[in-house]
Design a protein around this motif. Structure first.
Motif, PDB file in Angstrom:
ATOM      1  N   GLU A  56      10.106 -20.468  23.533  1.00 33.98           N
ATOM      2  CA  GLU A  56       9.749 -21.501  24.587  1.00 33.98           C
ATOM      3  C   GLU A  56      10.697 -21.411  25.826  1.00 33.98           C
ATOM      4  OE1 GLU A  56       7.444 -24.742  21.828  1.00 33.98           O
ATOM      5  OE2 GLU A  56       9.562 -24.743  22.149  1.00 33.98           O
ATOM      6  N   LEU A  57      12.014 -21.374  25.554  1.00 32.38           N
ATOM      7  CA  LEU A  57      13.230 -21.279  26.582  1.00 32.38           C
ATOM      8  C   LEU A  57      12.912 -20.234  27.490  1.00 32.38           C
ATOM      9  CD1 LEU A  57      16.043 -22.330  24.382  1.00 32.38           C
ATOM     10  CD2 LEU A  57      14.935 -23.720  26.213  1.00 32.38           C
ATOM     11  N   VAL A  58      12.598 -18.958  26.694  1.00 35.64           N
ATOM     12  CA  VAL A  58      12.436 -17.693  27.463  1.00 35.64           C
ATOM     13  C   VAL A  58      11.296 -17.844  28.347  1.00 35.64           C
ATOM     14  CG1 VAL A  58      11.790 -15.110  27.585  1.00 35.64           C
ATOM     15  CG2 VAL A  58      13.601 -16.020  25.805  1.00 35.64           C
ATOM     16  N   ILE A  59      10.206 -18.323  27.977  1.00 36.63           N
ATOM     17  CA  ILE A  59       8.993 -18.566  28.612  1.00 36.63           C
ATOM     18  C   ILE A  59       8.987 -19.509  29.879  1.00 36.63           C
ATOM     19  CG2 ILE A  59       6.607 -19.731  28.799  1.00 36.63           C
ATOM     20  CD1 ILE A  59       6.735 -17.005  27.437  1.00 36.63           C
ATOM     21  N   LYS A  60       9.762 -20.796  29.788  1.00 38.64           N
ATOM     22  CA  LYS A  60      10.438 -21.675  30.775  1.00 38.64           C
ATOM     23  C   LYS A  60      11.195 -20.778  31.738  1.00 38.64           C
ATOM     24  CE  LYS A  60      10.177 -25.790  27.916  1.00 38.64           C
ATOM     25  NZ  LYS A  60      10.767 -26.783  27.472  1.00 38.64           N
TER      26      LYS A  60
ATOM     27  N   MET B  24      10.703 -16.069  37.694  1.00 42.21           N
ATOM     28  CA  MET B  24      10.001 -14.830  38.110  1.00 42.21           C
ATOM     29  C   MET B  24       8.720 -14.969  38.962  1.00 42.21           C
ATOM     30  SD  MET B  24      11.766 -12.444  36.280  1.00 42.21           S
ATOM     31  CE  MET B  24      10.812 -11.013  36.499  1.00 42.21           C
ATOM     32  N   GLN B  25       8.524 -16.172  39.376  1.00 41.80           N
ATOM     33  CA  GLN B  25       7.459 -16.155  40.345  1.00 41.80           C
ATOM     34  C   GLN B  25       7.451 -15.633  41.718  1.00 41.80           C
ATOM     35  OE1 GLN B  25       6.283 -20.307  40.848  1.00 41.80           O
ATOM     36  NE2 GLN B  25       4.518 -19.692  42.305  1.00 41.80           N
ATOM     37  N   GLU B  26       8.653 -15.641  42.292  1.00 39.53           N
ATOM     38  CA  GLU B  26       9.000 -14.862  43.486  1.00 39.53           C
ATOM     39  C   GLU B  26       8.704 -13.621  43.320  1.00 39.53           C
ATOM     40  OE1 GLU B  26       8.894 -16.092  46.593  1.00 39.53           O
ATOM     41  OE2 GLU B  26       8.535 -18.096  45.603  1.00 39.53           O
ATOM     42  N   ASN B  27       9.538 -12.812  42.272  1.00 39.03           N
ATOM     43  CA  ASN B  27       9.203 -11.437  42.007  1.00 39.03           C
ATOM     44  C   ASN B  27       7.790 -11.204  41.939  1.00 39.03           C
ATOM     45  OD1 ASN B  27      12.140 -11.129  41.852  1.00 39.03           O
ATOM     46  ND2 ASN B  27      12.432 -11.447  39.819  1.00 39.03           N
ATOM     47  N   PHE B  28       7.104 -11.709  41.231  1.00 39.67           N
ATOM     48  CA  PHE B  28       5.628 -11.541  40.886  1.00 39.67           C
ATOM     49  C   PHE B  28       5.048 -11.557  42.246  1.00 39.67           C
ATOM     50  CE2 PHE B  28       1.373 -13.246  40.370  1.00 39.67           C
ATOM     51  CZ  PHE B  28       0.572 -12.152  39.649  1.00 39.67           C
ATOM     52  N   LEU B  29       5.146 -12.761  42.984  1.00 36.07           N
ATOM     53  CA  LEU B  29       4.480 -12.532  44.220  1.00 36.07           C
ATOM     54  C   LEU B  29       4.909 -11.579  45.294  1.00 36.07           C
ATOM     55  CD1 LEU B  29       4.724 -16.311  44.911  1.00 36.07           C
ATOM     56  CD2 LEU B  29       2.728 -15.262  44.234  1.00 36.07           C
ATOM     57  N   SER B  30       6.125 -11.049  45.276  1.00 38.35           N
ATOM     58  CA  SER B  30       6.642  -9.854  45.928  1.00 38.35           C
ATOM     59  C   SER B  30       5.853  -8.512  45.550  1.00 38.35           C
ATOM     60  CB  SER B  30       8.044  -9.860  45.761  1.00 38.35           C
ATOM     61  OG  SER B  30       8.672 -10.804  46.093  1.00 38.35           O
TER      62      SER B  30
END
Length: 87
Positions: free
Chosen positions: A16-20, A26-32
């Motif tokens: 759960e901590l890893v997912i958080k 990682m959102q910015e990396n994903f969008l990039s």
């Protein structure tokens, strides 16, 4: 039996901590990455840059895309903002 229950709970909590952390970081990396793919599909030039060792990586990446080595394919428009000596 209690040991296995504790182990299970510890593992779930860790996941759960890893997912958080992934959601947070990682959102910015994903969008990039999505932006990169969309730029490639629009046939835009990919620009790499960096300093020190990253400048060398930038040159390497841009060269890998602009030349063909073992597979016959069209060049992908790419440029390194460092000296681009490897191209």
């Amino acid at each position: 039996n209690k040991h296995l229950k504790d182990f299970f709970q510890t593992q779930i909590t860790e996941h759960e901590l890893v997912i958080k952390k992934i959601k947070r970081d990682m959102q910015e990396n994903f969008l990039s990455i999505v932006d990169f793919v969309l730029s490639y599909k629009k046939k835009k030039k990919i620009i790499f840059f960096g300093n020190g060792g990253s400048a060398s990586d930038a040159q390497h990446l841009s060269t890998e895309l602009t030349v063909r080595f073992s597979k016959n394919r069209k060049a992908i428009a790419a440029l390194s903002l460092s000296t681009d000596t490897s191209t």
